[in-house]
Design an enzyme around this catalytic site. Structure first.
Site, PDB file in Angstrom:
ATOM      1  N   HIS A   1      -1.947   7.046   7.612  1.00 40.63           N
ATOM      2  CA  HIS A   1      -1.000   7.957   6.946  1.00 40.63           C
ATOM      3  C   HIS A   1      -1.696   9.273   6.593  1.00 40.63           C
ATOM      4  O   HIS A   1      -1.087  10.339   6.677  1.00 40.63           O
ATOM      5  CB  HIS A   1      -0.469   7.341   5.641  1.00 40.63           C
ATOM      6  CG  HIS A   1       0.741   6.491   5.800  1.00 40.63           C
ATOM      7  ND1 HIS A   1       1.935   6.956   6.312  1.00 40.63           N
ATOM      8  CD2 HIS A   1       0.956   5.187   5.492  1.00 40.63           C
ATOM      9  CE1 HIS A   1       2.827   5.978   6.315  1.00 40.63           C
ATOM     10  NE2 HIS A   1       2.255   4.896   5.824  1.00 40.63           N
TER      11      HIS A   1
ATOM     12  N   CYS B   1       6.592  -0.589   6.721  1.00 42.12           N
ATOM     13  CA  CYS B   1       6.140   0.597   5.994  1.00 42.12           C
ATOM     14  C   CYS B   1       7.230   1.035   5.020  1.00 42.12           C
ATOM     15  O   CYS B   1       8.419   1.031   5.372  1.00 42.12           O
ATOM     16  CB  CYS B   1       5.839   1.724   6.976  1.00 42.12           C
ATOM     17  SG  CYS B   1       5.276   3.254   6.232  1.00 42.12           S
ATOM     18  N   LEU B   2       6.814   1.421   3.829  1.00 35.23           N
ATOM     19  CA  LEU B   2       7.776   1.895   2.831  1.00 35.23           C
ATOM     20  C   LEU B   2       8.502   3.156   3.286  1.00 35.23           C
ATOM     21  O   LEU B   2       9.614   3.423   2.839  1.00 35.23           O
ATOM     22  CB  LEU B   2       7.067   2.152   1.495  1.00 35.23           C
ATOM     23  CG  LEU B   2       6.489   0.913   0.813  1.00 35.23           C
ATOM     24  CD1 LEU B   2       5.633   1.321  -0.380  1.00 35.23           C
ATOM     25  CD2 LEU B   2       7.597  -0.037   0.396  1.00 35.23           C
TER      26      LEU B   2
ATOM     27  N   GLY C   1       0.827  -1.202   0.000  1.00 37.69           N
ATOM     28  CA  GLY C   1       0.000   0.000   0.000  1.00 37.69           C
ATOM     29  C   GLY C   1       0.860   1.250   0.000  1.00 37.69           C
ATOM     30  O   GLY C   1       2.013   1.219   0.425  1.00 37.69           O
TER      31      GLY C   1
ATOM     32  N   HIS D   1      -3.736   0.930   8.056  1.00 41.79           N
ATOM     33  CA  HIS D   1      -2.381   1.505   7.991  1.00 41.79           C
ATOM     34  C   HIS D   1      -2.364   2.715   7.048  1.00 41.79           C
ATOM     35  O   HIS D   1      -1.863   3.786   7.409  1.00 41.79           O
ATOM     36  CB  HIS D   1      -1.409   0.423   7.507  1.00 41.79           C
ATOM     37  CG  HIS D   1      -0.006   0.875   7.308  1.00 41.79           C
ATOM     38  ND1 HIS D   1       1.030   0.464   8.116  1.00 41.79           N
ATOM     39  CD2 HIS D   1       0.556   1.700   6.384  1.00 41.79           C
ATOM     40  CE1 HIS D   1       2.161   1.014   7.693  1.00 41.79           C
ATOM     41  NE2 HIS D   1       1.895   1.770   6.636  1.00 41.79           N
ATOM     42  N   GLU D   2      -2.913   2.554   5.859  1.00 45.58           N
ATOM     43  CA  GLU D   2      -2.842   3.631   4.863  1.00 45.58           C
ATOM     44  C   GLU D   2      -3.724   4.819   5.233  1.00 45.58           C
ATOM     45  O   GLU D   2      -3.326   5.966   5.012  1.00 45.58           O
ATOM     46  CB  GLU D   2      -3.193   3.105   3.465  1.00 45.58           C
ATOM     47  CG  GLU D   2      -2.261   2.028   2.948  1.00 45.58           C
ATOM     48  CD  GLU D   2      -0.782   2.381   2.954  1.00 45.58           C
ATOM     49  OE1 GLU D   2      -0.430   3.569   2.862  1.00 45.58           O
ATOM     50  OE2 GLU D   2       0.036   1.449   3.054  1.00 45.58           O
TER      51      GLU D   2
ATOM     52  N   GLN E   1       3.072   9.908   1.449  1.00 47.19           N
ATOM     53  CA  GLN E   1       4.350   9.211   1.325  1.00 47.19           C
ATOM     54  C   GLN E   1       5.113   9.632   0.067  1.00 47.19           C
ATOM     55  O   GLN E   1       6.316   9.405  -0.018  1.00 47.19           O
ATOM     56  CB  GLN E   1       4.140   7.696   1.320  1.00 47.19           C
ATOM     57  CG  GLN E   1       3.672   7.153   2.658  1.00 47.19           C
ATOM     58  CD  GLN E   1       3.477   5.667   2.581  1.00 47.19           C
ATOM     59  OE1 GLN E   1       2.442   5.188   2.145  1.00 47.19           O
ATOM     60  NE2 GLN E   1       4.509   4.929   2.980  1.00 47.19           N
TER      61      GLN E   1
END
Length: 157
Positions: free
Chosen positions: A138, A92-93, A46, A134-135, A51
Site C-alpha cells: 500500500h 482489503c479494507l 492491517g 500487503h500493507e 488508506q
C-alpha cells in the site's frame, strides 16, 4: 482518538507512493492512534496510512499469532526477509467484499521504526507475514488486486 474514513479502490491516493516519516511528533502519534481506532472498528487486520488519505509510510496491524492479539505500529517499514511461499485468500479494507488467492511468503521479517523513531525488527508467520507484505505494498501505491491469481466468493469457500 478518532475514526478516519477508509478510502476505496478508485481513489487516486491509493495509487501514490508514500513519503518517509521524518518527524516523530504529536501529529504522528495522533495518526497512529487514529489508525489503531479505525482498524479496531473496521474488523480488519492491517491498515496503511494511504488508506486513510495520508501519504506517509505508516502502518498499523494486528499480530494475530499472539494471544491476545497485539497491535503493532510500523513507521517507515521495509520487508527485509521472505521465505516459504504459500497461496492464501486475501482481502482489503479498501476493496470491500472482494477476495482472491494471492501467493505470499509464509515467513517474513520487517524492519521499521516505532512512534519515537527507534528502529526494530519483527518476524511474522502466516497471516502476519501476509499482512507485512500487503500493507507495505500500500505504501508504494499498490493494491492486492494487482496480485490476485483467482477471485473467490468467501461465502462458498
Amino acid at each position: 482518538m478518532a475514526t478516519r474514513n477508509i478510502l476505496k479502490q478508485g481513489d487516486e491516493t491509493l495509487n501514490k507512493r508514500c513519503r518517509p516519516v521524518t518527524q516523530f511528533d504529536e501529529r504522528l502519534h495522533t495518526l497512529l492512534d487514529d489508525m489503531a481506532q479505525t482498524l479496531r472498528e473496521s474488523g480488519g487486520v492491517g491498515l496503511a496510512a494511504p488508506q486513510v488519505g495520508i501519504l506517509r509510510r505508516v502502518v498499523v496491524l494486528l499480530d494475530v499469532n499472539k494471544d491476545p492479539e497485539e497491535l503493532v505500529e510500523l513507521v517507515n517499514p521495509e520487508v527485509i526477509e521472505k521465505r516459504d511461499e504459500e497461496r492464501m485468500i486475501e482481502g482489503c479494507l479498501s476493496v470491500p467484499g472482494v477476495y482472491g488467492y494471492v501467493t505470499r511468503p509464509h515467513y517474513a521479517v520487517i524492519r521499521a521504526q516505532d512512534r519515537n523513531g527507534n528502529w526494530f525488527e519483527r518476524a511474522g508467520e502466516g497471516m502476519v507475514a501476509q499482512c507485512f507484505c500487503h500493507e507495505t505494498e500500500h505504501l508504494d501505491g499498490h493494491l492486492f488486486t494487482e496480485k490476485v491469481e483467482e477471485y473467490v466468493d468467501v461465502e462458498t469457500e
